[in-house]
Design a protein around this motif. Structure first.
Motif, mmCIF file in Angstrom:
data_model
loop_
_atom_site.group_PDB
_atom_site.id
_atom_site.type_symbol
_atom_site.label_atom_id
_atom_site.label_comp_id
_atom_site.label_asym_id
_atom_site.label_seq_id
_atom_site.Cartn_x
_atom_site.Cartn_y
_atom_site.Cartn_z
ATOM 1 N N UNK A 64 0.829 -1.214 0.000
ATOM 2 C CA UNK A 64 0.000 0.000 0.000
ATOM 3 C C UNK A 64 0.857 1.255 0.000
ATOM 4 N N UNK A 65 1.891 1.275 0.822
ATOM 5 C CA UNK A 65 2.771 2.445 0.876
ATOM 6 C C UNK A 65 3.493 2.643 -0.445
ATOM 7 N N UNK A 66 3.999 1.561 -1.011
ATOM 8 C CA UNK A 66 4.746 1.669 -2.262
ATOM 9 C C UNK A 66 3.862 2.130 -3.418
ATOM 10 N N UNK A 67 2.697 1.496 -3.572
ATOM 11 C CA UNK A 67 1.814 1.826 -4.693
ATOM 12 C C UNK A 67 1.314 3.271 -4.590
ATOM 13 N N UNK A 72 4.338 0.951 -9.875
ATOM 14 C CA UNK A 72 4.958 -0.230 -10.491
ATOM 15 C C UNK A 72 4.751 -1.464 -9.623
ATOM 16 N N UNK A 73 4.398 -2.566 -10.289
ATOM 17 C CA UNK A 73 4.217 -3.831 -9.574
ATOM 18 C C UNK A 73 4.594 -4.966 -10.511
ATOM 19 N N UNK A 74 5.223 -5.987 -9.943
ATOM 20 C CA UNK A 74 5.495 -7.220 -10.666
ATOM 21 C C UNK A 74 4.873 -8.359 -9.874
ATOM 22 N N UNK A 75 4.159 -9.217 -10.584
ATOM 23 C CA UNK A 75 3.590 -10.419 -9.984
ATOM 24 C C UNK A 75 4.267 -11.607 -10.652
ATOM 25 N N UNK A 76 4.722 -12.557 -9.834
ATOM 26 C CA UNK A 76 5.407 -13.725 -10.370
ATOM 27 C C UNK A 76 4.712 -15.007 -9.923
ATOM 28 N N UNK A 77 4.516 -15.891 -10.885
ATOM 29 C CA UNK A 77 4.039 -17.242 -10.644
ATOM 30 C C UNK A 77 5.178 -18.186 -10.994
ATOM 31 N N UNK A 78 5.248 -19.277 -10.264
ATOM 32 C CA UNK A 78 6.365 -20.188 -10.414
ATOM 33 C C UNK A 78 5.855 -21.611 -10.297
ATOM 34 N N UNK A 79 6.166 -22.460 -11.272
ATOM 35 C CA UNK A 79 5.728 -23.859 -11.217
ATOM 36 C C UNK A 79 6.586 -24.630 -10.231
ATOM 37 N N UNK A 80 5.919 -25.288 -9.287
ATOM 38 C CA UNK A 80 6.609 -26.150 -8.330
ATOM 39 C C UNK A 80 6.371 -27.624 -8.653
ATOM 40 N N UNK A 81 5.590 -27.877 -9.700
ATOM 41 C CA UNK A 81 5.347 -29.234 -10.177
ATOM 42 C C UNK A 81 5.173 -29.156 -11.686
ATOM 43 N N UNK A 87 6.370 -17.201 -14.697
ATOM 44 C CA UNK A 87 5.562 -16.229 -15.433
ATOM 45 C C UNK A 87 5.500 -14.951 -14.616
ATOM 46 N N UNK A 88 5.908 -13.844 -15.248
ATOM 47 C CA UNK A 88 5.866 -12.548 -14.575
ATOM 48 C C UNK A 88 4.908 -11.623 -15.309
ATOM 49 N N UNK A 89 4.115 -10.889 -14.506
ATOM 50 C CA UNK A 89 3.210 -9.858 -15.024
ATOM 51 C C UNK A 89 3.753 -8.519 -14.540
ATOM 52 N N UNK A 90 4.105 -7.643 -15.458
ATOM 53 C CA UNK A 90 4.624 -6.314 -15.131
ATOM 54 C C UNK A 90 3.555 -5.283 -15.447
ATOM 55 N N UNK A 91 3.421 -4.282 -14.587
ATOM 56 C CA UNK A 91 2.449 -3.259 -14.898
ATOM 57 C C UNK A 91 2.321 -2.195 -13.841
ATOM 58 N N UNK A 92 1.217 -1.467 -13.947
ATOM 59 C CA UNK A 92 0.894 -0.357 -13.060
ATOM 60 C C UNK A 92 -0.296 -0.763 -12.200
ATOM 61 N N UNK A 93 -0.137 -0.633 -10.893
ATOM 62 C CA UNK A 93 -1.162 -1.079 -9.953
ATOM 63 C C UNK A 93 -1.967 0.090 -9.404
ATOM 64 N N UNK A 94 -3.201 -0.205 -9.098
ATOM 65 C CA UNK A 94 -4.096 0.724 -8.422
ATOM 66 C C UNK A 94 -4.656 0.017 -7.203
ATOM 67 N N UNK A 95 -4.554 0.661 -6.059
ATOM 68 C CA UNK A 95 -5.137 0.100 -4.838
ATOM 69 C C UNK A 95 -6.621 0.436 -4.793
ATOM 70 N N UNK A 96 -7.416 -0.544 -4.407
ATOM 71 C CA UNK A 96 -8.848 -0.352 -4.204
ATOM 72 C C UNK A 96 -9.112 -0.650 -2.734
ATOM 73 N N UNK A 97 -9.621 0.351 -2.035
ATOM 74 C CA UNK A 97 -9.886 0.233 -0.599
ATOM 75 C C UNK A 97 -11.384 0.057 -0.359
ATOM 76 N N UNK A 98 -11.721 -0.392 0.830
ATOM 77 C CA UNK A 98 -13.124 -0.612 1.190
ATOM 78 C C UNK A 98 -13.988 0.639 1.005
#
Length: 186
Positions: A64-67, A72-81, A87-98
């Motif tokens: 929350x502080x960073x965004x 900038x945000x990177x999300x990474x998925x990694x196969x363990x099986x 797989x990395x997703x690079x992009x711009x993030x928006x925080x959505x609060x309650x």
């Protein structure tokens, strides 16, 4: 060698849907870089250019502080099986609060909101797939239930008190505005 894409393609989405865990990386213009593992049923693909993930209450609130300072945000998925894939997703993030108007429309995508703190929309500008041949094999056993049980025990008021104590500032002292933006009780 890694491959780059301007959007997710069907095999990327299929891979994401099979994963039990993902990692989120963010950084403010200065200070510490944060990398957080995420689990539970907290990730949805909205379309080939956008995803949303549900951020549950935790011991810190670095994302929350960073965004708030740099989206900038990177999300990474990694196969363990199976086949080795990262797989990395690079992009711009928006925080959505309650307190945000769109909270309801996105939060209804998730069945467990117990302890939910924010949602993050990621507008993807690049997808990268690469081999994960050095990533070890791990067996998925089951989800952990401790966070949901803790949130049940705390109740909404207790969660807000926890936010006041533990989630208002990043490690670098950046305000997260968690109480002003995410009030869950009246």
């Amino acid at each position: 060698m890694g491959k780059q894409f301007s959007a997710m393609i069907p095999p990327h989405v299929e891979f994401i849907e099979q994963q039990q865990m993902f990692f989120v990386a963010t950084a403010a213009p200065s200070g510490k870089v944060n990398l957080s593992p995420k689990g539970m049923d907290s990730f949805r693909v909205l379309n080939k250019h956008q995803v949303v993930w549900l951020n549950y209450t935790g011991s810190g609130n670095e994302t929350a502080a960073h965004v708030s300072q740099d989206p900038r945000m990177t999300i990474m998925f990694c196969a363990f099986e199976g086949k080795p894939v990262i797989l990395r997703l690079y992009g711009q993030a928006t925080a959505v609060h309650r307190g945000d108007e769109c909270w309801q429309s996105y939060s209804q995508l998730f069945s467990n909101l117990n302890g939910a703190r924010q949602l993050y929309l990621l507008d993807i500008d690049m997808v990268q797939s690469s081999c994960g041949m050095s990533v070890p094999f791990y067996d998925y056993v089951a989800p952990r239930e401790e966070l949901s049980q803790w949130a049940d025990k705390q109740g909404e008021k207790g969660i807000e008190q926890y936010w006041a104590k533990k989630n208002q500032q990043s490690l670098d002292g950046v305000d997260t505005h968690i109480l002003a933006l995410s009030k869950i009780t009246d």
